[in-house]
Design an enzyme around this catalytic site. Sequence first.
Site, PDB file in Angstrom:
ATOM      1  N   CYS A 157       1.040  -8.172   4.910  1.00 45.75           N
ATOM      2  CA  CYS A 157       0.631  -6.777   4.718  1.00 45.75           C
ATOM      3  C   CYS A 157      -0.872  -6.572   4.592  1.00 45.75           C
ATOM      4  CB  CYS A 157       1.408  -6.177   3.560  1.00 45.75           C
ATOM      5  SG  CYS A 157       3.145  -5.877   4.025  1.00 45.75           S
ATOM      6  N   ASP A 158      -1.238  -5.313   4.340  1.00 47.36           N
ATOM      7  CA  ASP A 158      -2.562  -4.770   4.627  1.00 47.36           C
ATOM      8  C   ASP A 158      -3.734  -5.596   4.118  1.00 47.36           C
ATOM      9  OD1 ASP A 158      -0.687  -2.784   5.191  1.00 47.36           O
ATOM     10  OD2 ASP A 158      -2.058  -1.165   4.705  1.00 47.36           O
ATOM     11  N   LYS A 159      -3.766  -5.908   2.834  1.00 50.91           N
ATOM     12  CA  LYS A 159      -4.916  -6.610   2.268  1.00 50.91           C
ATOM     13  C   LYS A 159      -4.681  -8.107   2.166  1.00 50.91           C
ATOM     14  CE  LYS A 159      -6.483  -2.531   1.937  1.00 50.91           C
ATOM     15  NZ  LYS A 159      -5.231  -1.842   2.274  1.00 50.91           N
ATOM     16  N   SER A 162      -5.116   5.264   5.666  1.00 52.72           N
ATOM     17  CA  SER A 162      -4.079   4.327   6.071  1.00 52.72           C
ATOM     18  C   SER A 162      -4.101   4.175   7.579  1.00 52.72           C
ATOM     19  CB  SER A 162      -2.716   4.856   5.619  1.00 52.72           C
ATOM     20  OG  SER A 162      -1.671   4.228   6.318  1.00 52.72           O
ATOM     21  N   ASP A 183       0.816  -1.208   0.000  1.00 50.60           N
ATOM     22  CA  ASP A 183       0.000   0.000   0.000  1.00 50.60           C
ATOM     23  C   ASP A 183       0.854   1.265   0.000  1.00 50.60           C
ATOM     24  OD1 ASP A 183      -2.118  -1.751   0.125  1.00 50.60           O
ATOM     25  OD2 ASP A 183      -3.191  -0.615   1.650  1.00 50.60           O
ATOM     26  N   GLU A 220      -6.795   4.829  -0.094  1.00 54.64           N
ATOM     27  CA  GLU A 220      -6.429   5.452   1.178  1.00 54.64           C
ATOM     28  C   GLU A 220      -5.927   6.873   0.956  1.00 54.64           C
ATOM     29  OE1 GLU A 220      -5.125   1.432   3.629  1.00 54.64           O
ATOM     30  OE2 GLU A 220      -3.581   2.843   2.977  1.00 54.64           O
ATOM     31  N   CYS A 268       5.351  -2.120   8.041  1.00 55.87           N
ATOM     32  CA  CYS A 268       5.708  -0.791   8.558  1.00 55.87           C
ATOM     33  C   CYS A 268       5.547  -0.764  10.076  1.00 55.87           C
ATOM     34  CB  CYS A 268       4.866   0.275   7.887  1.00 55.87           C
ATOM     35  SG  CYS A 268       5.142   0.370   6.105  1.00 55.87           S
TER      36      CYS A 268
END
EC number: 4.2.1.9
Length: 547
Positions: free
Chosen positions: A119-121, A464, A78, A439, A191
């Site tokens: 990670c995010d998704k 985010s 992202d 985002e 992150c």
Amino acid sequence: MRSETVKKGYQRAPNRALLRSLGVTDREMDLPFIGIANAYNNIVPGHLHLRSISQKVQEGVAAAGAVPFEFGTIGICDGIAMGHEGMRYSLPSRENIADAVELMVEAHRFDGLVCVCTCDKIVPGMLMAAVRCNIPAIVVTGGPMLPGYAAGRELSLIDVFEGVGRVAAGTMSEEELGELECAAMPGCGSCQGLYTANTMACVTEALGLSLPGCAAIPAVDAAKLRIARESGERVVGLVREGVRPRDLVTPKSLANAIRVDMALGGSSNTVLHLMAVAREAAVPLDLEAFNAVAEVTPHICHMMPGGPHSMLALYRAGGIPAVLKMLERHLDDAPTVSGRSILEIAKGARVADPDVIRTTDAPVSPAGGLKIVRGSLAPDGAVVKCAAVPEAMWRHRGPARVFDGEGAAMEAILHREIAEGDVLVIRYEGPRGGPGMPEMLSPTSALMGLGYARVALVTDGRFSGGTRGPCIGHIAPEAAVGGPIALVEDGDEIVIDLYAKSLDLAVERATLEERRKTWKPPARRLTGMLARYVQTVEQANLGAVQR
């Protein structure tokens, strides 16, 4: 075993011939087959190291008496996709990942599944797949990156994003930004703060789908390799015991996951993702459930971006088991993949740093870190990460500055065309309007870097997990389907009250109805996957899932 469908009986000789070509032996034909969904690639920092983690999972599977088969899935960073057209593809990738894992699991009739992801998704996509397929499964999250370091302080990616605003403000030189850029991200892992990837790892552990302690272990710590091997061993036990994801993803475990999210002050994106996972499990979960939990769950960890603590600090303080320890009296007991219940894990944990993981009697805030707000601007709800909002901005009334898209807003911010007190409205960035509900980290970080203290931002897009400040997202209905946000004009007064959980547009209904008569959504030409996505995606208040 499910896998007997492809390996037992004379009719399956062709299937077995193909398996033998892989090196599968006669003895292994009688063992469980375990699929390992590995989201490794070398464009996503959080996934760069997943080969070594997957290898340890495979060793664990083999040691426990089963046969591992690894396959790949996609993964989007992202941060790299942020601030341009690429961000429109991030949320849709969640559905793609869920579908891809389902395809592999069902086509090859695996007996069990290990999801290796960071990670995010990717984490929610794999969670959705695991619950949908409902074969014994365990998740190994890749772990956070170590903090960067410069000038005597820890750094994260958000420092770089906010540095862009500081350069625009003239308080940082481009040379200094370059030094920050080179120091902030020292290696592999997600992150460093409690952004979406790490929040989802913590939520996965609280759901009971990862082994205790997995979420906070840094990507480069050997403990991550050990827990990966243990997870490979344990999934074989789950197969033999017949424990499936829908045995674990229940109303009680979802409530526990939301509690941990609230206690940590996690990313607002978890609202979308937990609703999507719950839907796969056929467990009712709506926005009001988040408010109900938030009201009785103290916020006990002051994590980046709203606070000073990194995921490394959380790990050293005891990780999610220690958070569960502090929340023990708030939890519903529920089983986990470890074989121990969530309360057993909590009772056995220890808090090593009470400054990082506080008691519920001395919290950061008496209520949880997220709120669902409603009102005339968001009749079906919106989400705010109140843990990252200064209390001075919990009540705010200001004139709207309306932008049809993130790009126009970003240009106005960097040119300092925004005044203190304004409420920025960024619309046509929802699930269908974006499309893909991108985002808004670039504009929120630019506002911070430029030093704005009294500017709010509301959007039908997302934020985010790194966003901080008075930012309200996920407004539903979105502008593209004619939600009230589509009717806002420059200068309209917008009223925010986080204490009352309200978001209102101070414009007479008759005026809005007049505006609606001439409203038309912006025309746009979409092709490929996004063209298909907009035809099936639901609104944010339903998890932005595809029908």
